[in-house]
Design a protein around this motif. Structure first.
Motif, PDB file in Angstrom:
ATOM      1  N   GLN A 173       1.555  15.932 -29.988  1.00  0.00           N
ATOM      2  CA  GLN A 173       2.011  16.677 -28.822  1.00  0.00           C
ATOM      3  C   GLN A 173       1.031  17.797 -28.542  1.00  0.00           C
ATOM      4  N   LYS A 215       2.406  19.337 -22.979  1.00  0.00           N
ATOM      5  CA  LYS A 215       2.533  17.906 -22.700  1.00  0.00           C
ATOM      6  C   LYS A 215       3.642  17.297 -23.534  1.00  0.00           C
ATOM      7  N   GLU A 216       4.061  16.108 -23.154  1.00  0.00           N
ATOM      8  CA  GLU A 216       5.083  15.402 -23.907  1.00  0.00           C
ATOM      9  C   GLU A 216       4.483  14.799 -25.182  1.00  0.00           C
ATOM     10  N   ARG A 217       5.359  14.582 -26.146  1.00  0.00           N
ATOM     11  CA  ARG A 217       4.932  13.926 -27.368  1.00  0.00           C
ATOM     12  C   ARG A 217       4.524  12.493 -27.058  1.00  0.00           C
ATOM     13  N   GLU A 218       3.410  12.043 -27.649  1.00  0.00           N
ATOM     14  CA  GLU A 218       2.958  10.689 -27.391  1.00  0.00           C
ATOM     15  C   GLU A 218       2.680   9.944 -28.691  1.00  0.00           C
ATOM     16  N   ARG A 237       6.407   2.020 -30.536  1.00  0.00           N
ATOM     17  CA  ARG A 237       5.837   3.209 -29.925  1.00  0.00           C
ATOM     18  C   ARG A 237       6.909   4.178 -29.437  1.00  0.00           C
ATOM     19  N   LEU A 282      -2.471   3.695 -29.993  1.00  0.00           N
ATOM     20  CA  LEU A 282      -2.692   4.159 -28.636  1.00  0.00           C
ATOM     21  C   LEU A 282      -4.086   3.704 -28.223  1.00  0.00           C
TER      22      LEU A 282
END
Length: 125
Positions: A39, A43-46, A107, A61
């Protein structure tokens, strides 16, 4: 219950490498699929990477494929994320997570049952 503790973060330069570790306690890690998420500020956690219980299935990713490698040592109850050729856009807090559906990789953050507290990775340009 599973307790997860990340380590290995730090401040590095563009192109450098880091190896993150996630140590588990409470239950054997072999019962879980494991994931790494990140994160960045604002921003959002990815999702970053995931590995199933045996290490036979992994997922990454797209932007980290070929640079990052997830691995696990069930005997030592640890999971690692080797990060090479780091870029400033990799700067984030990195979290490891455990998913009781040990046979698969996902994911989806909501599928993970346990999370660590995170470790900061900062890549300067």
């Amino acid at each position: 219950q599973v307790q997860l503790v990340e380590s290995g973060g730090g401040l590095v330069q563009d192109g450098d490498s880091l190896r993150l570790s996630c140590a588990a306690s409470g239950r054997t890690l072999g019962r879980y699929a494991m994931g790494w998420f990140r994160q960045a500020l604002g921003k959002e956690r990815e999702f970053v990477a995931a590995i199933n219980w045996s290490g036979g299935s992994t997922d990454y990713l797209e932007s980290v494929k070929g640079r990052f490698t997830i691995s696990r040592d069930n005997g030592k109850n640890t999971v690692h994320l080797q990060m090479n050729s780091l870029k400033p856009e990799d700067t984030a807090v990195y979290y490891c997570a455990a998913d009781g559906r040990y046979w698969s990789v996902t994911r989806v953050a909501g599928a993970y049952d346990y999370w660590g507290q995170g470790t900061q990775v900062t890549v300067s340009s």
